[in-house]
Design a protein around this motif. Structure first.
Motif, PDB file in Angstrom:
ATOM      1  N   LEU A   1       0.824  -1.212   0.000  1.00  0.00           N
ATOM      2  CA  LEU A   1       0.000   0.000   0.000  1.00  0.00           C
ATOM      3  C   LEU A   1       0.858   1.262   0.000  1.00  0.00           C
ATOM      4  O   LEU A   1       0.660   2.167  -0.811  1.00  0.00           O
ATOM      5  CB  LEU A   1      -0.945  -0.012   1.209  1.00  0.00           C
ATOM      6  N   PHE A   2       1.835   1.314   0.890  1.00  0.00           N
ATOM      7  CA  PHE A   2       2.677   2.497   0.970  1.00  0.00           C
ATOM      8  C   PHE A   2       3.638   2.600  -0.209  1.00  0.00           C
ATOM      9  O   PHE A   2       4.045   3.699  -0.583  1.00  0.00           O
ATOM     10  CB  PHE A   2       3.410   2.553   2.304  1.00  0.00           C
ATOM     11  N   ALA A   3       3.978   1.486  -0.828  1.00  0.00           N
ATOM     12  CA  ALA A   3       4.793   1.533  -2.042  1.00  0.00           C
ATOM     13  C   ALA A   3       4.018   2.183  -3.179  1.00  0.00           C
ATOM     14  O   ALA A   3       4.600   2.869  -4.024  1.00  0.00           O
ATOM     15  CB  ALA A   3       5.235   0.131  -2.441  1.00  0.00           C
ATOM     16  N   LEU A   4       2.714   1.999  -3.197  1.00  0.00           N
ATOM     17  CA  LEU A   4       1.887   2.644  -4.216  1.00  0.00           C
ATOM     18  C   LEU A   4       1.712   4.133  -3.944  1.00  0.00           C
ATOM     19  O   LEU A   4       1.603   4.939  -4.883  1.00  0.00           O
ATOM     20  CB  LEU A   4       0.510   1.966  -4.291  1.00  0.00           C
ATOM     21  N   ILE A   5       1.662   4.510  -2.687  1.00  0.00           N
ATOM     22  CA  ILE A   5       1.416   5.900  -2.303  1.00  0.00           C
ATOM     23  C   ILE A   5       2.688   6.743  -2.349  1.00  0.00           C
ATOM     24  O   ILE A   5       2.668   7.891  -2.796  1.00  0.00           O
ATOM     25  CB  ILE A   5       0.804   5.961  -0.882  1.00  0.00           C
ATOM     26  N   ALA A   6       3.803   6.200  -1.900  1.00  0.00           N
ATOM     27  CA  ALA A   6       5.050   6.958  -1.742  1.00  0.00           C
ATOM     28  C   ALA A   6       5.677   7.280  -3.098  1.00  0.00           C
ATOM     29  O   ALA A   6       5.495   6.574  -4.079  1.00  0.00           O
ATOM     30  CB  ALA A   6       6.033   6.185  -0.883  1.00  0.00           C
ATOM     31  N   LYS A   7       6.433   8.366  -3.103  1.00  0.00           N
ATOM     32  CA  LYS A   7       7.205   8.742  -4.278  1.00  0.00           C
ATOM     33  C   LYS A   7       8.678   8.589  -3.930  1.00  0.00           C
ATOM     34  O   LYS A   7       9.239   9.431  -3.226  1.00  0.00           O
ATOM     35  CB  LYS A   7       6.907  10.181  -4.669  1.00  0.00           C
ATOM     36  N   PRO A   8       9.316   7.526  -4.400  1.00  0.00           N
ATOM     37  CA  PRO A   8      10.713   7.297  -4.042  1.00  0.00           C
ATOM     38  C   PRO A   8      11.637   8.361  -4.648  1.00  0.00           C
ATOM     39  O   PRO A   8      11.378   8.872  -5.728  1.00  0.00           O
ATOM     40  CB  PRO A   8      11.016   5.922  -4.599  1.00  0.00           C
ATOM     41  N   LYS A   9      12.677   8.688  -3.880  1.00  0.00           N
ATOM     42  CA  LYS A   9      13.669   9.660  -4.337  1.00  0.00           C
ATOM     43  C   LYS A   9      15.034   9.030  -4.246  1.00  0.00           C
ATOM     44  O   LYS A   9      15.319   8.231  -3.369  1.00  0.00           O
ATOM     45  CB  LYS A   9      13.633  10.909  -3.458  1.00  0.00           C
ATOM     46  N   SER A  10      15.916   9.412  -5.143  1.00  0.00           N
ATOM     47  CA  SER A  10      17.273   8.923  -5.125  1.00  0.00           C
ATOM     48  C   SER A  10      18.046   9.601  -4.000  1.00  0.00           C
ATOM     49  O   SER A  10      17.845  10.781  -3.715  1.00  0.00           O
ATOM     50  CB  SER A  10      17.953   9.221  -6.462  1.00  0.00           C
ATOM     51  N   LYS A  11      18.933   8.864  -3.332  1.00  0.00           N
ATOM     52  CA  LYS A  11      19.716   9.433  -2.246  1.00  0.00           C
ATOM     53  C   LYS A  11      20.867  10.292  -2.747  1.00  0.00           C
ATOM     54  O   LYS A  11      21.450  11.035  -1.995  1.00  0.00           O
ATOM     55  CB  LYS A  11      20.260   8.330  -1.352  1.00  0.00           C
ATOM     56  N   SER A  12      21.218  10.188  -4.006  1.00  0.00           N
ATOM     57  CA  SER A  12      22.360  10.944  -4.518  1.00  0.00           C
ATOM     58  C   SER A  12      21.993  12.342  -4.977  1.00  0.00           C
ATOM     59  O   SER A  12      20.959  12.810  -5.033  1.00  0.00           O
ATOM     60  CB  SER A  12      23.008  10.208  -5.676  1.00  0.00           C
TER      61      SER A  12
END
Length: 118
Positions: A107-118
């Motif tokens: 569920l949270f994988a669908l909601i979240a917007k992943p960002k690169s750490k670099s």
């Protein structure tokens, strides 16, 4: 009183774990795995069940409680099914926690917007 017992026991477990994370060179992953193993061990020697009876969710929600659930499930399955229970009991005993982790993770994988750490 049950809420108070759950709060202070769960809080104490979390505070001790946070001290280990902050003050030792152990990685958080090793500390968390150690908590699961410690929960299994404490249940195996009969120490964790009285704590669960006293604190309820304060003792079962932290990772020590996951180890407790695994050990309790294995013990029950071995009593019912014999040796095959060693392999099936842990998953059966912790099925609720495993299902919740998978469901909320997706569920949270669908909601979240992943960002690169670099």
């Amino acid at each position: 009183m049950n809420y108070w017992n759950a709060f202070w026991v769960g809080g104490a477990i979390c505070a001790i774990c946070q001290i280990f994370i902050d003050r030792t060179k152990l990685t958080p992953a090793r500390i968390l795995v150690s908590l699961v193993v410690l929960g299994v061990f404490l249940q195996a020697v009969g120490v964790y069940q009285p704590l669960v009876d006293y604190a309820g969710a304060g003792a079962t929600v932290p990772l020590l409680g996951f180890g407790y659930s695994l050990a309790k499930g294995v013990a029950k399955a071995v009593a019912e099914s014999g040796l095959i229970g060693v392999f099936t009991g842990g998953v059966t005993g912790a099925a609720g926690g495993i299902a919740a982790a998978i469901t909320f993770g997706c569920l949270f994988a669908l909601i979240a917007k992943p960002k690169s750490k670099s």
